[in-house]
Write an enzyme that holds these catalytic residues in place. Structure first.
Site, PDB file in Angstrom:
ATOM      1  N   GLY A   1      42.934  20.827  61.008  1.00 46.85           N
ATOM      2  CA  GLY A   1      43.715  20.633  59.782  1.00 46.85           C
ATOM      3  C   GLY A   1      43.576  21.705  58.723  1.00 46.85           C
ATOM      4  O   GLY A   1      44.477  21.895  57.913  1.00 46.85           O
TER       5      GLY A   1
ATOM      6  N   GLU B   1      37.493  22.213  54.330  1.00 51.24           N
ATOM      7  CA  GLU B   1      38.092  21.013  54.921  1.00 51.24           C
ATOM      8  C   GLU B   1      39.472  20.773  54.326  1.00 51.24           C
ATOM      9  O   GLU B   1      39.744  21.162  53.190  1.00 51.24           O
ATOM     10  CB  GLU B   1      37.135  19.831  54.641  1.00 51.24           C
ATOM     11  CG  GLU B   1      37.539  18.484  55.170  1.00 51.24           C
ATOM     12  CD  GLU B   1      37.688  18.398  56.683  1.00 51.24           C
ATOM     13  OE1 GLU B   1      38.560  19.110  57.225  1.00 51.24           O
ATOM     14  OE2 GLU B   1      36.976  17.602  57.311  1.00 51.24           O
ATOM     15  N   ASP B   2      40.352  20.150  55.103  1.00 49.78           N
ATOM     16  CA  ASP B   2      41.700  19.886  54.587  1.00 49.78           C
ATOM     17  C   ASP B   2      41.725  18.704  53.633  1.00 49.78           C
ATOM     18  O   ASP B   2      42.286  18.781  52.549  1.00 49.78           O
ATOM     19  CB  ASP B   2      42.706  19.674  55.750  1.00 49.78           C
ATOM     20  CG  ASP B   2      42.250  18.629  56.765  1.00 49.78           C
ATOM     21  OD1 ASP B   2      41.121  18.105  56.647  1.00 49.78           O
ATOM     22  OD2 ASP B   2      43.035  18.322  57.683  1.00 49.78           O
TER      23      ASP B   2
ATOM     24  N   LYS C   1      40.934  12.052  48.392  1.00 48.62           N
ATOM     25  CA  LYS C   1      41.504  10.763  48.001  1.00 48.62           C
ATOM     26  C   LYS C   1      40.382   9.942  47.381  1.00 48.62           C
ATOM     27  O   LYS C   1      39.710   9.171  48.091  1.00 48.62           O
ATOM     28  CB  LYS C   1      42.065  10.026  49.234  1.00 48.62           C
ATOM     29  CG  LYS C   1      43.323  10.644  49.829  1.00 48.62           C
ATOM     30  CD  LYS C   1      43.813   9.816  51.025  1.00 48.62           C
ATOM     31  CE  LYS C   1      45.076  10.397  51.621  1.00 48.62           C
ATOM     32  NZ  LYS C   1      45.429   9.739  52.915  1.00 48.62           N
TER      33      LYS C   1
ATOM     34  N   PHE D   1      49.680   8.444  52.640  1.00 53.69           N
ATOM     35  CA  PHE D   1      49.545   9.335  53.786  1.00 53.69           C
ATOM     36  C   PHE D   1      50.389  10.582  53.555  1.00 53.69           C
ATOM     37  O   PHE D   1      51.559  10.501  53.186  1.00 53.69           O
ATOM     38  CB  PHE D   1      49.981   8.632  55.082  1.00 53.69           C
ATOM     39  CG  PHE D   1      49.637   9.449  56.283  1.00 53.69           C
ATOM     40  CD1 PHE D   1      48.355   9.421  56.809  1.00 53.69           C
ATOM     41  CD2 PHE D   1      50.588  10.283  56.866  1.00 53.69           C
ATOM     42  CE1 PHE D   1      48.021  10.212  57.903  1.00 53.69           C
ATOM     43  CE2 PHE D   1      50.251  11.073  57.962  1.00 53.69           C
ATOM     44  CZ  PHE D   1      48.970  11.034  58.471  1.00 53.69           C
ATOM     45  N   ILE D   2      49.808  11.750  53.764  1.00 57.35           N
ATOM     46  CA  ILE D   2      50.535  12.998  53.534  1.00 57.35           C
ATOM     47  C   ILE D   2      50.533  13.885  54.796  1.00 57.35           C
ATOM     48  O   ILE D   2      49.719  13.694  55.704  1.00 57.35           O
ATOM     49  CB  ILE D   2      49.969  13.769  52.319  1.00 57.35           C
ATOM     50  CG1 ILE D   2      48.466  13.990  52.447  1.00 57.35           C
ATOM     51  CG2 ILE D   2      50.211  13.033  51.010  1.00 57.35           C
ATOM     52  CD1 ILE D   2      48.141  15.357  52.767  1.00 57.35           C
TER      53      ILE D   2
ATOM     54  N   ASP E   1      48.568  16.851  59.740  1.00 54.39           N
ATOM     55  CA  ASP E   1      49.526  16.339  60.714  1.00 54.39           C
ATOM     56  C   ASP E   1      49.771  14.853  60.577  1.00 54.39           C
ATOM     57  O   ASP E   1      48.963  14.103  60.034  1.00 54.39           O
ATOM     58  CB  ASP E   1      49.012  16.597  62.131  1.00 54.39           C
ATOM     59  CG  ASP E   1      47.827  15.696  62.492  1.00 54.39           C
ATOM     60  OD1 ASP E   1      46.835  15.682  61.729  1.00 54.39           O
ATOM     61  OD2 ASP E   1      47.890  14.993  63.514  1.00 54.39           O
TER      62      ASP E   1
ATOM     63  N   ARG F   1      52.174  20.008  60.980  1.00 53.62           N
ATOM     64  CA  ARG F   1      51.160  20.909  60.409  1.00 53.62           C
ATOM     65  C   ARG F   1      51.765  22.184  59.836  1.00 53.62           C
ATOM     66  O   ARG F   1      51.222  22.793  58.938  1.00 53.62           O
ATOM     67  CB  ARG F   1      50.129  21.316  61.471  1.00 53.62           C
ATOM     68  CG  ARG F   1      49.253  20.189  61.991  1.00 53.62           C
ATOM     69  CD  ARG F   1      48.088  20.773  62.801  1.00 53.62           C
ATOM     70  NE  ARG F   1      47.394  19.774  63.591  1.00 53.62           N
ATOM     71  CZ  ARG F   1      46.428  18.991  63.133  1.00 53.62           C
ATOM     72  NH1 ARG F   1      46.039  19.082  61.875  1.00 53.62           N
ATOM     73  NH2 ARG F   1      45.833  18.118  63.926  1.00 53.62           N
TER      74      ARG F   1
END
Ligand code: IMP
Ligand code: MG
Length: 178
Positions: free
Chosen positions: A48, A102-103, A134, A155-156, A162, A168
């Protein structure tokens, strides 16, 4: 393009590429200032984070190193629980200043497991850089000094993230339309 379809779901524009790049640069500058002279090792967590990492790291101007790892889950042979495993850490991180890239941090459990695994290798210090957090879902106590955006629990998708393996490559970040 304000809405996109990924598989069976519709998503609406949430954070534009321009806003992402602007904020990512600010965070990179914070890292440049804080970690100058420490030659940080950036540990990019695949998959990600690949887009975020590419933008963040091109705005890093201090001497540094970059490597890519994966955190895989598998069922232990004789265990019932999920076991996490680090894949691809070839560098010796003993005594190093490490920055995890990190994503998104959602419950924070992945990050907590990762920190535990890294601590065993005796790094000097470990910092977390996350594109998104979040805060409403965080279940563990984490110090996340380098975070670009705090978002709601929706949710994104896009900019590396993804939905069921797709989306992605979207330039902007989109939020699911319920
Ligand atoms: P955590 O262990 O709950 O913090 O989970 C983090 C992981 O969940 C991330 O690395 C993502 O792979 C995934 N994830 C959490 N929220 C989202 C989202 O909104 N979109 C896409 N993936 C997500
Ligand atoms: Mg991830």
């Amino acid at each position: 393009m304000n809405t996109v379809q990924v598989k069976d779901k519709q998503f609406s524009l949430y954070i534009s590429e321009d806003s992402l790049l602007k904020r990512v640069k600010e965070v990179a500058e914070q890292i440049n200032a804080d970690l100058a002279g420490k030659k940080p090792l950036f540990l990019v967590i695949l998959n990600g984070s690949f887009v975020f990492a590419a933008d963040l790291l091109r705005d890093i101007t201090i001497p540094s190193e970059i490597t890519f790892i994966r955190v895989a889950s598998y069922e232990g042979f004789n265990s019932t629980g999920e076991v996490k495993q680090l894949i691809g850490l070839s560098q010796n991180i003993e005594g190093r200043t490490v920055v995890i890239v990190e994503d998104i941090i959602d419950s924070g459990k992945t990050m907590q497991e990762l920190l535990k695994m890294l601590e065993k290798e005796n790094p000097k210090e470990v910092h977390i850089a996350s594109l998104l957090v979040k805060p409403g879902n965080l279940k563990v106590n984490l110090n996340i000094p380098y975070r670009c955006f705090d978002i709601d629990n929706d949710f994104i998708v896009g900019y590396g993230l993804d939905y069921d393996h797709e989306g992605r490559n979207l330039r902007h970040i989109y939020k699911v339309i319920e």
